[in-house]
Design a protein around this motif. Structure first.
Motif, PDB file in Angstrom:
ATOM      1  N   SER A 394       0.849  -1.191   0.000  1.00 57.81           N
ATOM      2  CA  SER A 394       0.000   0.000   0.000  1.00 57.81           C
ATOM      3  C   SER A 394       0.883   1.238   0.000  1.00 57.81           C
ATOM      4  O   SER A 394       2.065   1.187   0.314  1.00 57.81           O
ATOM      5  CB  SER A 394      -0.933   0.007   1.211  1.00 57.81           C
ATOM      6  OG  SER A 394      -0.193   0.026   2.418  1.00 57.81           O
ATOM      7  N   SER A 396       1.434   5.242   1.410  1.00 55.81           N
ATOM      8  CA  SER A 396       1.072   6.131   2.508  1.00 55.81           C
ATOM      9  C   SER A 396       1.540   7.552   2.226  1.00 55.81           C
ATOM     10  O   SER A 396       2.637   7.753   1.678  1.00 55.81           O
ATOM     11  CB  SER A 396       1.691   5.655   3.820  1.00 55.81           C
ATOM     12  OG  SER A 396       1.055   4.486   4.285  1.00 55.81           O
ATOM     13  N   MET A 408      -2.884   9.338   4.955  1.00 56.34           N
ATOM     14  CA  MET A 408      -3.752   8.515   4.103  1.00 56.34           C
ATOM     15  C   MET A 408      -2.990   7.270   3.661  1.00 56.34           C
ATOM     16  O   MET A 408      -1.831   7.352   3.253  1.00 56.34           O
ATOM     17  CB  MET A 408      -4.195   9.309   2.880  1.00 56.34           C
ATOM     18  CG  MET A 408      -5.238   8.624   2.009  1.00 56.34           C
ATOM     19  SD  MET A 408      -5.708   9.681   0.605  1.00 56.34           S
ATOM     20  CE  MET A 408      -7.454   9.286   0.468  1.00 56.34           C
ATOM     21  N   LEU A 410      -3.329   4.135   0.974  1.00 55.89           N
ATOM     22  CA  LEU A 410      -4.060   3.874  -0.269  1.00 55.89           C
ATOM     23  C   LEU A 410      -3.773   2.468  -0.783  1.00 55.89           C
ATOM     24  O   LEU A 410      -2.616   2.084  -0.986  1.00 55.89           O
ATOM     25  CB  LEU A 410      -3.669   4.891  -1.348  1.00 55.89           C
ATOM     26  CG  LEU A 410      -3.858   6.363  -1.006  1.00 55.89           C
ATOM     27  CD1 LEU A 410      -2.547   6.963  -0.502  1.00 55.89           C
ATOM     28  CD2 LEU A 410      -4.348   7.162  -2.202  1.00 55.89           C
ATOM     29  N   THR A 425      -9.137   3.441   0.712  1.00 56.04           N
ATOM     30  CA  THR A 425      -8.227   4.437   1.257  1.00 56.04           C
ATOM     31  C   THR A 425      -8.641   4.651   2.705  1.00 56.04           C
ATOM     32  O   THR A 425      -9.828   4.584   3.035  1.00 56.04           O
ATOM     33  CB  THR A 425      -8.266   5.767   0.491  1.00 56.04           C
ATOM     34  OG1 THR A 425      -9.512   6.436   0.710  1.00 56.04           O
ATOM     35  CG2 THR A 425      -8.072   5.546  -1.004  1.00 56.04           C
ATOM     36  N   ASP A 439     -12.426   5.270   6.666  1.00 61.75           N
ATOM     37  CA  ASP A 439     -12.305   5.096   5.217  1.00 61.75           C
ATOM     38  C   ASP A 439     -12.521   6.407   4.486  1.00 61.75           C
ATOM     39  O   ASP A 439     -13.432   7.175   4.814  1.00 61.75           O
ATOM     40  CB  ASP A 439     -13.314   4.069   4.721  1.00 61.75           C
ATOM     41  CG  ASP A 439     -12.913   2.645   5.068  1.00 61.75           C
ATOM     42  OD1 ASP A 439     -11.798   2.462   5.584  1.00 61.75           O
ATOM     43  OD2 ASP A 439     -13.716   1.731   4.826  1.00 61.75           O
ATOM     44  N   ASP A 442     -12.998   5.371  -2.187  1.00 60.82           N
ATOM     45  CA  ASP A 442     -12.259   4.273  -2.806  1.00 60.82           C
ATOM     46  C   ASP A 442     -11.397   4.774  -3.955  1.00 60.82           C
ATOM     47  O   ASP A 442     -11.723   5.750  -4.637  1.00 60.82           O
ATOM     48  CB  ASP A 442     -13.224   3.213  -3.342  1.00 60.82           C
ATOM     49  CG  ASP A 442     -13.705   2.270  -2.245  1.00 60.82           C
ATOM     50  OD1 ASP A 442     -13.280   2.444  -1.085  1.00 60.82           O
ATOM     51  OD2 ASP A 442     -14.516   1.380  -2.557  1.00 60.82           O
ATOM     52  N   LEU A 443     -10.276   4.072  -4.183  1.00 63.01           N
ATOM     53  CA  LEU A 443      -9.435   4.320  -5.339  1.00 63.01           C
ATOM     54  C   LEU A 443     -10.153   3.920  -6.628  1.00 63.01           C
ATOM     55  O   LEU A 443     -11.217   3.286  -6.602  1.00 63.01           O
ATOM     56  CB  LEU A 443      -8.142   3.510  -5.232  1.00 63.01           C
ATOM     57  CG  LEU A 443      -6.968   4.118  -4.469  1.00 63.01           C
ATOM     58  CD1 LEU A 443      -5.850   3.085  -4.359  1.00 63.01           C
ATOM     59  CD2 LEU A 443      -6.459   5.361  -5.174  1.00 63.01           C
ATOM     60  N   SER A 452       1.671   7.786  -5.115  1.00 61.01           N
ATOM     61  CA  SER A 452       0.991   9.031  -4.754  1.00 61.01           C
ATOM     62  C   SER A 452       2.004  10.152  -4.579  1.00 61.01           C
ATOM     63  O   SER A 452       3.061   9.955  -3.983  1.00 61.01           O
ATOM     64  CB  SER A 452       0.186   8.858  -3.465  1.00 61.01           C
ATOM     65  OG  SER A 452      -0.833   7.894  -3.627  1.00 61.01           O
ATOM     66  N   THR A 462      -2.583  10.239  -7.497  1.00 59.88           N
ATOM     67  CA  THR A 462      -2.283   8.808  -7.362  1.00 59.88           C
ATOM     68  C   THR A 462      -2.430   8.164  -8.728  1.00 59.88           C
ATOM     69  O   THR A 462      -3.398   8.437  -9.452  1.00 59.88           O
ATOM     70  CB  THR A 462      -3.217   8.127  -6.351  1.00 59.88           C
ATOM     71  OG1 THR A 462      -3.051   8.752  -5.075  1.00 59.88           O
ATOM     72  CG2 THR A 462      -2.883   6.649  -6.220  1.00 59.88           C
ATOM     73  N   TYR A 483      -6.851  13.584  -5.504  1.00 57.11           N
ATOM     74  CA  TYR A 483      -7.638  13.662  -4.274  1.00 57.11           C
ATOM     75  C   TYR A 483      -7.455  15.029  -3.639  1.00 57.11           C
ATOM     76  O   TYR A 483      -6.341  15.552  -3.547  1.00 57.11           O
ATOM     77  CB  TYR A 483      -7.191  12.565  -3.299  1.00 57.11           C
ATOM     78  CG  TYR A 483      -7.842  12.649  -1.932  1.00 57.11           C
ATOM     79  CD1 TYR A 483      -9.183  12.300  -1.756  1.00 57.11           C
ATOM     80  CD2 TYR A 483      -7.114  13.081  -0.826  1.00 57.11           C
ATOM     81  CE1 TYR A 483      -9.777  12.385  -0.506  1.00 57.11           C
ATOM     82  CE2 TYR A 483      -7.704  13.155   0.429  1.00 57.11           C
ATOM     83  CZ  TYR A 483      -9.041  12.812   0.585  1.00 57.11           C
ATOM     84  OH  TYR A 483      -9.627  12.896   1.818  1.00 57.11           O
ATOM     85  N   ARG A 490     -12.469  13.036  -4.758  1.00 60.21           N
ATOM     86  CA  ARG A 490     -11.490  12.680  -5.780  1.00 60.21           C
ATOM     87  C   ARG A 490     -12.102  12.868  -7.154  1.00 60.21           C
ATOM     88  O   ARG A 490     -13.330  12.821  -7.313  1.00 60.21           O
ATOM     89  CB  ARG A 490     -11.061  11.219  -5.613  1.00 60.21           C
ATOM     90  CG  ARG A 490     -12.228  10.229  -5.586  1.00 60.21           C
ATOM     91  CD  ARG A 490     -11.783   8.785  -5.602  1.00 60.21           C
ATOM     92  NE  ARG A 490     -11.319   8.359  -6.900  1.00 60.21           N
ATOM     93  CZ  ARG A 490     -12.100   7.840  -7.854  1.00 60.21           C
ATOM     94  NH1 ARG A 490     -13.398   7.695  -7.642  1.00 60.21           N
ATOM     95  NH2 ARG A 490     -11.605   7.474  -8.997  1.00 60.21           N
TER      96      ARG A 490
END
Length: 660
Positions: A394, A396, A408, A410, A425, A439, A442-443, A452, A462, A483, A490
């Motif tokens: 992931s 960060s 965050m 992701l 996320t 949360d 969502d991506l 990111s 991202t 975002y 986003r």
């Protein structure tokens, strides 16, 4: 904008030129014609000004053949150039040939320079130092070997030294013979075994000697299953005589044909952006492959985790580099993390671990997010993480501005080669009374390895990633988004040009664009039957704010190059006709990206005043918010259009009572 309507309209114009020919061809090969027209329309669409203003635009960097490398690490230097590090580039043939690569890229001139690379810095750690050099530590001592590729029995030999007066150095090729099994193995690298520790009780005057140990990887002299060992055995060291033979010996458990992981090195270097060369500094105490390096508020550097010299995760032995003495010192207490943990400097000099990591470590150890106090070794867990078992790979980010201390996380995937991935996320506010992850939106897709980048207008780009381990089964994601932390929303960005997963990354450049690099897919087809090739293409993303037209604000450079914490600096604002009011000033730390990890990047809000054509910025006083080093300074107008960055050096905070 109606996609279908525009597509038909464009097709109608084409038919006006030769409708009979088009219809005839369509009758024979309709899908191909339609696909070609669709591609042509897509190219037309993404190059329209209104599309760029909303979504941004991608271009390819022209890299001459002799400078194309398997970029594993990238860091922006205060000269404005980008250091691209491959080392052996995840290529065992390069490693065997000792062919290690580093390239320096100037984005302004689009010029390149090969830099001699002293060791295999593949999978090292790196961070920005207070003087603008880049610390690079760790790398590769040996490539992994899968079970079926191993032809000689081997494993870990622990070498003991009982002599309190004499350290012992054993060269590579030293032979060890088992006292019970009679089998001989040789070391693959040199090993230094410190002298034993001797202590004396003050009252009884009794002297106690504690044996010292060091570890080295050994292999059998010959191929064959008959050289594998079973139980633990003591090993004599060939060539030692007398007291040395008594005091120095080896102990090994099973020496076998099991899979052997990558092995790390202790070597450390500073890259000098002015001299454009590596400088050797003291090695780390621990060998590390996949370590994280985090700059602390006093400019020292924390080094954590990694695979050691025999391919095991370093068992919680963390250490600190002092740029003044060039030496490493262990932290007094241990704390375990999986490899490449996302460790951010946060308030009061503490470290926030988001839970993001990449690569190696048990699934049930060292993976819970929390705040770590280095002085006491206390660790306060932060709850609420959704999909907590898919945090590996992931991304960060410390959301801008850094003063708000919102982080965050992701995407991410399961441990190791697990097929799971998540689109989640998760956001945490460390200023909350009881910090807890919640949360976010969502991506664009379930994504491992997303990259990111914090932009000067306080948004976060991202891009890319893959839906499975290393893009397996053709799961590379050709999507990107921006975002907005202020609104919590986003929106889609222009689609990337190539897929990027493992060994990829992205950096903000001083002119406000973003460069993306790398990708190391495991396979080259959906059925996972063909090996893939490393993606050597470098791309540039021009964000929407650079397509809005009008006059871009600018700061006249040179301005003050060194500004202390709490200090002020005045710059001349260069504007033209139609210039807009300034809304923000931001101090952005240059990124240093590898393996879904860029803990360097942070954007700090600055107070500012403007009188006529001059703007005065004021830096915060908190060294944990602004660790020492070089930063990019931007001013941003009320449309979100940033100035090109000027470079500012922030020195280490003065000790209380220090007037020098």
């Amino acid at each position: 904008m109606n996609f279908r309507r525009y597509r038909v309209s464009r097709r109608t114009r084409r038919m006006a030129v030769g409708s009979a020919v088009v219809l005839a061809l369509a009758g024979m090969n309709g899908p191909a014609i339609w696909g070609y027209a669709s591609d042509q329309y897509y190219d037309y669409k993404i190059n329209q000004p209104e599309y760029k203003e909303k979504n941004g635009h991608w271009t390819v960097v022209d890299v001459p053949e002799e400078y194309r490398i398997n970029t594993i690490h990238a860091a922006l230097l205060h000269t404005g150039k980008v250091l691209l590090i491959a080392g052996s580039g995840n290529n065992a043939a390069n490693f065997k040939a000792q062919s290690f690569r580093t390239v320096l890229w100037d984005p302004v001139k689009n010029s390149f320079k090969n830099v001699p690379t002293p060791k295999d810095l593949f999978c090292a750690g790196h961070t920005q130092l207070p003087d603008g050099k880049l610390l690079v530590a760790g790398g590769t001592q040996r490539y992994e070997k899968l079970g079926g590729d191993i032809t000689k029995a081997g494993g870990l030999m622990v070498v003991h030294n009982e002599d309190p007066d004499k350290p012992m150095t054993l060269p590579a090729g030293t032979r060890f013979t088992g006292k019970k099994n009679g089998k001989t193995f040789e070391s693959k690298d040199p090993v230094l075994v410190p002298r034993a520790k001797k202590t004396q009780d003050e009252e009884s005057r009794k002297v106690t000697v504690t044996v010292s140990t060091a570890r080295v990887y050994v292999e059998a002299l010959e191929k064959g299953q008959q050289y594998e060992t079973g139980l633990t055995d003591n090993y004599s060291v060939e060539g030692l005589k007398g007291a040395d033979a008594q005091n120095v010996y080896g102990i090994a458990n099973k020496l076998s044909f099991d899979k052997k992981d990558f092995q790390g090195i202790k070597d450390s270097f500073e890259f000098d952006p002015v001299a454009e060369r590596y400088i050797t500094v003291d090695p780390m105490n621990e060998a590390r492959w996949y370590p994280t390096l985090t700059t602390l508020q006093d400019g020292k550097v924390l080094s954590v985790s990694g695979l050691d010299e025999i391919g095991q995760v370093v068992p919680g032995k963390n250490e600190v580099f002092d740029p003044k003495t060039k030496k490493w010192t262990y932290l007094p207490k241990e704390r375990f993390f999986p490899t490449y943990p996302a460790l951010f400097l946060t308030e009061k000099g503490r470290i926030f671990y988001t839970g993001s990591n990449a690569g190696y470590g048990p699934a049930d150890k060292g993976r819970v997010p929390g705040v770590w106090d280095l002085a006491s070794n206390d660790f306060t867990e932060v709850p609420g993480m959704s999909d907590p078992d898919v945090l590996e790979t992931s991304m960060s980010v410390l959301l801008p501005p850094a003063q708000k201390q919102r982080y965050m996380v992701l995407g991410g995937g399961g441990v190791g080669e697990d097929k799971r991935a998540t689109a989640k996320t998760r956001i945490v506010d460390l200023h909350a009374a009881k910090p807890r992850f919640r949360d976010g939106p969502d991506l664009y897709a379930r994504a491992r390895y997303p990259s990111s980048v914090i932009l000067p207008d306080d948004t976060v780009l991202t891009t890319n990633g893959s839906g499975d381990y290393r893009g397996r089964s053709a799961t590379n994601i050709l999507k990107a988004e921006i975002y907005d932390p202020e609104s919590g929303t986003r929106h889609t960005a222009a689609d990337p040009l190539v897929g990027r997963n493992y060994h990829s990354g992205a950096l903000l450049l001083p002119d406000g664009r973003v460069m993306t690099f790398g990708s190391d897919s495991l396979f080259g087809d959906k059925d996972n039957t063909r090996p893939a090739s490393f993606e050597q293409q470098i791309d540039l993303y021009t964000p929407p704010y650079l397509h809005r037209g009008g006059t871009r604000p600018a700061l006249r450079d040179p301005g003050p190059r060194t500004v202390e914490l709490g200090g002020k600096a005045t710059y001349t604002v260069v504007t033209g006709k139609g210039a807009r009011p300034l809304e923000k000033a931001r101090l952005i730390r240059p990124g240093s990206f590898t393996h879904v990890t860029n803990i360097e990047q942070r954007s700090i809000a600055l107070d500012f005043t403007r009188q006529g054509d001059e703007v005065t910025v004021t830096l915060p006083k908190d060294p944990s918010l602004v660790p020492p080093g070089w930063y990019m300074l931007n001013v941003i107008d009320d449309r979100g259009l940033p100035s090109p960055a000027v470079w500012v050096k922030v020195p280490e905070a003065k000790a209380e009572g220090d007037e020098g």
